[in-house]
Enzyme design. Structure first.
Site, PDB file in Angstrom:
ATOM      1  N   LYS A 282       0.855  -1.191   0.000  1.00  0.00           N
ATOM      2  CA  LYS A 282       0.000   0.000   0.000  1.00  0.00           C
ATOM      3  C   LYS A 282       0.890   1.239   0.000  1.00  0.00           C
ATOM      4  CE  LYS A 282      -3.150   2.703   2.961  1.00  0.00           C
ATOM      5  NZ  LYS A 282      -4.016   2.746   4.158  1.00  0.00           N
ATOM      6  N   ASP A 287      -2.522  10.402   3.344  1.00  0.00           N
ATOM      7  CA  ASP A 287      -3.919   9.995   3.546  1.00  0.00           C
ATOM      8  C   ASP A 287      -4.634  11.046   4.398  1.00  0.00           C
ATOM      9  OD1 ASP A 287      -6.314   8.763   3.981  1.00  0.00           O
ATOM     10  OD2 ASP A 287      -5.515   7.151   5.254  1.00  0.00           O
ATOM     11  N   LYS A 294     -10.029  13.181   7.907  1.00  0.00           N
ATOM     12  CA  LYS A 294      -9.530  12.836   9.240  1.00  0.00           C
ATOM     13  C   LYS A 294      -9.487  14.093  10.105  1.00  0.00           C
ATOM     14  CE  LYS A 294      -6.289   9.126   7.956  1.00  0.00           C
ATOM     15  NZ  LYS A 294      -6.894   8.023   8.709  1.00  0.00           N
ATOM     16  N   ARG A 368      -7.687  -0.322   1.301  1.00  0.00           N
ATOM     17  CA  ARG A 368      -8.218  -1.614   0.850  1.00  0.00           C
ATOM     18  C   ARG A 368      -8.745  -1.532  -0.574  1.00  0.00           C
ATOM     19  NH1 ARG A 368     -12.493  -1.765   5.697  1.00  0.00           N
ATOM     20  NH2 ARG A 368     -10.789  -0.598   6.632  1.00  0.00           N
TER      21      ARG A 368
HETATM   22  N1  BES Z   1      -4.016   4.787   6.830  1.00  0.00           N
HETATM   23  C1  BES Z   1      -5.110   4.556   7.695  1.00  0.00           C
HETATM   24  C2  BES Z   1      -4.785   3.590   8.833  1.00  0.00           C
HETATM   25  C3  BES Z   1      -3.822   4.109   9.869  1.00  0.00           C
HETATM   26  C4  BES Z   1      -4.279   4.772  10.989  1.00  0.00           C
HETATM   27  C5  BES Z   1      -2.469   3.861   9.756  1.00  0.00           C
HETATM   28  C6  BES Z   1      -3.394   5.214  11.945  1.00  0.00           C
HETATM   29  C7  BES Z   1      -1.581   4.295  10.718  1.00  0.00           C
HETATM   30  C8  BES Z   1      -2.048   4.978  11.816  1.00  0.00           C
HETATM   31  C9  BES Z   1      -6.279   3.972   6.904  1.00  0.00           C
HETATM   32  O1  BES Z   1      -6.372   4.385   5.587  1.00  0.00           O
HETATM   33  C10 BES Z   1      -7.534   4.417   7.577  1.00  0.00           C
HETATM   34  O2  BES Z   1      -7.775   5.584   7.606  1.00  0.00           O
HETATM   35  N2  BES Z   1      -8.287   3.455   8.096  1.00  0.00           N
HETATM   36  C11 BES Z   1      -9.505   3.761   8.774  1.00  0.00           C
HETATM   37  C12 BES Z   1     -10.547   2.752   8.340  1.00  0.00           C
HETATM   38  C13 BES Z   1     -11.944   3.113   8.756  1.00  0.00           C
HETATM   39  C14 BES Z   1     -12.419   4.357   8.035  1.00  0.00           C
HETATM   40  C15 BES Z   1     -12.848   1.942   8.452  1.00  0.00           C
HETATM   41  C16 BES Z   1      -9.239   3.685  10.269  1.00  0.00           C
HETATM   42  O3  BES Z   1      -8.444   2.849  10.693  1.00  0.00           O
HETATM   43  O4  BES Z   1      -9.808   4.481  10.995  1.00  0.00           O
HETATM   44 ZN    ZN Z   2      -4.623   4.947   4.694  1.00  0.00          ZN
HETATM   45 MN    MN Z   3      -7.418   6.218   5.391  1.00  0.00          MN
END
Ligand code: BES
Ligand code: ZN
Ligand code: MN
Length: 515
Positions: A282, A287, A294, A368
Site C-alpha cells: 500500500k 492519507d 480525518k 483496501r
Molecule cells: N491509513 C489509515 C490507517 C492508519 C491509521 C495507519 C493510523 C496508521 C495509523 C487507513 O487508511 C484508515 O484511515 N483506516 C480507517 C478505516 C476506517 C475508516 C474503516 C481507520 O483505521 O480508521
Molecule cells: Zn490509509
Molecule cells: Mn485512510
C-alpha cells in the site's frame, strides 16, 4: 557506518575508544575478559569500577582514559542480568542493548573498537558466532540511523563512523574457526534496505509525491538488477482498476502502479522450477481521509501511509542483493487520498478489476480499495503465494499496540511459518483471525459488497475485504499500521519510520517451501 571484523584482541586495536560489554555481576573480576583488561591497564580498572559502583547494570556505562591498550579510552557497557532474558531465544542475549549503546557512543567518536566476548556455549560454534555478529552489526546500523535530509549538517556530523569488531582479551575463540565476511555483508544489505524503507517513509509528503515515489522505486530497482515498470492512470484505466483510480480522484497527483520483478541467477542443472512469490504494498503518499476527512491530529503522521510500499521495495532490493533463490514479483499501488473537487464520495459504486461492484462507505478506508484491484491483478498471475504489507487500520493498533503487526491468512501453516520468521528476525507479528461472522458486515444494500463493516474488529473486516480479491491463491496480509512508524523511540529504533517487515520477509523467503 563502516563495520569490520579483525582477528585480533581488543587491546591491540588502535581506535579512539575501546568498548567492552559486561553482564551484571557482583564479581566483575570473575569475568576473564574484564580481568585481562584490568591487568593490561595496571590494575586500575577494578578499583575504578568499584569506586564508581559499576557492576554491569543495564543502561550503565563507565568511560575511563586508559594506558596499556592501543586505544586511549575504554568504555565498559553494562548489559544487565543475563538470566533475566532467559525467555530470549537468541544465543546472544542483549545484542540489541549493546548495539544501541555503541550507536550512542558513535555520536561522539569516529573510530570505535568493540571486543566480542563469547558465552561459554558459543566457543565451539563458529556458525552461531556468525549469526551473533550479523545481528550485532545489523542492530548497530539500525540504531545509528537518523533522517537528516532537511537538517543543515554541522561539521562533526559529516564524518563517518568506523566500528571494528575484535575478540575480547582473555576470552575464548570459536574452536571451529570463524569468518566474518558473509555475516557482515548480510547485515549491511539488510540494514541498508531497511533504512532505505525508513528514508522513504520519513520523506515529507510534498517531497515524495506519487510520481516521485514511483521514480524512486524505478531508479533503486535498476541499480540492483530488479526490473521495473510504472503504470500511470491511462494503463490503470485500461486494466479496469476503477477502485484504485477512485481513491486518486481527489488529488492532483496521478495514481501509479509499480511492478518489480526479480529472477534469481540461473543455476545450471537445476531441475525443479523455482517458486514464485508476489509482494503487494500500500503506497498512499498521504492519507487525508478524503471527503471523510480525518481530524487534524490523526492526519499529522499520514505521510506514513506508504509504509507498506517502502517495505515491499526494501524486500525486493534485499532479496535481489542477497540472491534469494525464489522468483519474486512486487506490485506497489501508489496514490494520494485527498478531498479535491473530483474526489470519490461515500455512496459511490465502482467495479473492481475482478468484476465485483463495491459500494464506498467511508473514503478514509482507501487502502483496501487500492489493494483490492492490485491483489486481483497479482492473483491472475497465479503465484505460489501473495504477501501484502499495508498500514491499513487504526483498529489493528488498538488490538495489538504500536509495536506488533497483525498477520492474517486463512492458511494455518503459512501463519506459523511467517510468525516463526518474524521471531527469528526480531520483529513483532501476531496472527489475528479472519472470523467468518465479520465477513457478513461487508454485505451491501445495493452492490456485491461494501468496503467497511462492523464498527468493532475493523482490522478483521479490512482483511476480509482484501480476501475477496485474491481468489484461490495462498495469501497473507500484514497490517503494519502500528510498527511501521513510531511516535516515540522504541528498542533499536528512533522516532519515525522503522522499515518494519523487511527483515521478516527475508527470513521467511530464505526458509520458504511451497506446500
Ligand atoms: N491509513 C489509515 C490507517 C492508519 C491509521 C495507519 C493510523 C496508521 C495509523 C487507513 O487508511 C484508515 O484511515 N483506516 C480507517 C478505516 C476506517 C475508516 C474503516 C481507520 O483505521 O480508521
Ligand atoms: Zn490509509
Ligand atoms: Mn485512510
Amino acid at each position: 557506518m563502516d563495520i569490520s571484523f579483525e582477528q585480533r584482541q581488543l587491546s591491540h586495536i588502535a581506535a579512539e575508544l575501546a568498548v567492552f560489554a559486561v553482564n551484571e555481576t557482583k564479581n566483575l573480576a570473575g569475568n576473564p575478559s574484564f580481568a585481562a583488561l584490568d591487568a593490561l591497564t595496571g590494575g586500575h580498572l577494578a578499583t575504578l569500577a568499584k569506586d564508581e559502583g559499576f557492576c554491569g547494570k543495564a543502561g550503565t556505562q563507565l568511560r575511563v582514559p586508559v594506558q596499556g591498550l592501543a586505544a586511549p579510552w575504554l568504555c565498559l557497557v553494562g548489559l544487565g542480568d543475563a538470566k533475566q532474558s532467559a525467555e530470549s531465544t537468541s544465543e546472544w542475549p542483549h545484542l540489541d542493548a549493546l548495539a544501541k549503546a555503541v550507536a550512542g557512543l558513535a555520536k561522539q567518536r569516529r573510530r570505535i573498537a568493540l571486543g566480542v566476548a563469547l558465552e561459554p556455549g558459543l566457543a565451539t560454534n563458529g556458525e552461531a558466532v556468525a549469526r551473533g555478529i550479523e545481528s550485532l552489526a545489523l542492530g548497530l546500523q539500525l540504531a545509528a540511523y537518523s533522517y537528516e535530509r532537511f537538517r543543515t549538517p554541522t561539521d562533526e556530523e559529516t564524518l563517518d563512523v568506523q566500528v571494528i569488531l575484535a575478540w575480547a582479551d582473555g576470552g575464548a575463540l570459536p574452536a571451529d574457526g570463524f569468518v566474518a565476511d558473509e555475516a557482515l555483508k548480510r547485515a549491511r544489505i539488510l540494514a541498508e534496505c531497511t533504512n532505505l524503507a525508513r528514508d522513504l517513509v520519513n520523506e515529507p509528503p510534498n517531497a515524495l509525491g506519487t510520481v516521485a515515489l514511483a521514480e524512486r522505486c524505478e531508479s533503486l530497482a535498476k541499480r540492483y538488477g530488479v526490473s521495473c515498470e510504472i503504470w500511470g492512470p491511462d494503463v490503470l484505466e485500461r486494466e479496469r482498476m476503477a477502485l484504485f483510480l477512485a481513491v486518486a480522484r481527489g488529488s492532483a497527483a496521478p495514481a501509479q502502479l509499480v511492478r518489480l520483478h526479480y529472477a534469481p541467477p540461473t543455476a545450471s542443472g537445476k531441475q525443479t522450477p523455482r517458486h514464485k512469490v508476489t509482494f503487494v504494498g500500500k503506497g498512499l503518499t498521504f492519507d487525508s481521509g478524503g471527503l471523510s476527512l480525518k481530524p487534524a491530529k490523526s492526519m499529522e503522521t499520514m505521510k506514513l501511509d506508504m509504509g507498506g510500499a517502502a517495505t515491499t521495495l526494501g524486500i525486493m532490493l534485499a532479496a535481489a542483493r542477497l540472491g534469494v533463490d525464489i522468483e519474486l514479483t512486487a506490485y506497489i499501488g501508489i496514490a494520494e487520498n485527498m478531498p479535491g473537487p473530483d474526489a470519490y464520495r461515500p455512496g459511490d459504486v465502482y467495479q473492481a478489476r475482478n468484476g465485483k461492484f463495491v459500494e464506498v462507505i467511508n473514503t478514509d478506508a482507501e487502502g483496501r480499495l487500492v489493494l483490492a484491484d492490485v491483489l486481483a491483478y497479482a492473483a491472475e498471475e497465479n503465484p505460489d503465494l501473495i504477501v501484502d504489507h499495508a498500514t491499513l487500520t487504526g483498529a489493528c493498533m488498538v488490538a495489538l499496540g504500536p509495536y506488533v503487526a497483525g498477520l492474517f491468512t486463512p492458511d494455518d501453516s503459512l501463519a506459523a511459518d511467517y510468525a516463526a520468521a518474524a521471531r527469528r528476525a526480531g520483529e513483532g507479528m501476531w496472527r489475528l483471525p479472519l472470523q467468518e461472522a465479520l465477513a457478513e458486515g461487508l454485505k451491501s444494500d445495493i452492490a456485491d459488497l461494501k468496503h467497511t463493516g462492523e464498527a468493532l474488529g475493523g482490522a478483521i473486516s479490512a482483511a476480509h475485504f482484501l480476501q475477496a480479491f485474491v481468489g484461490d491463491v495462498r495469501w497473507a496480509h500484514i497490517d503494519l499500521a502500528g510498527p511501521s512508524f513510531l511516535e516515540r523511540p522504541h528498542g533499536l529504533f528512533a522516532k519515525g519510520a522503522t522499515g518494519f517487515g523487511v527483515r521478516t520477509a527475508i527470513a521467511f523467503l530464505e526458509g520458504f517451501k511451497a506446500s
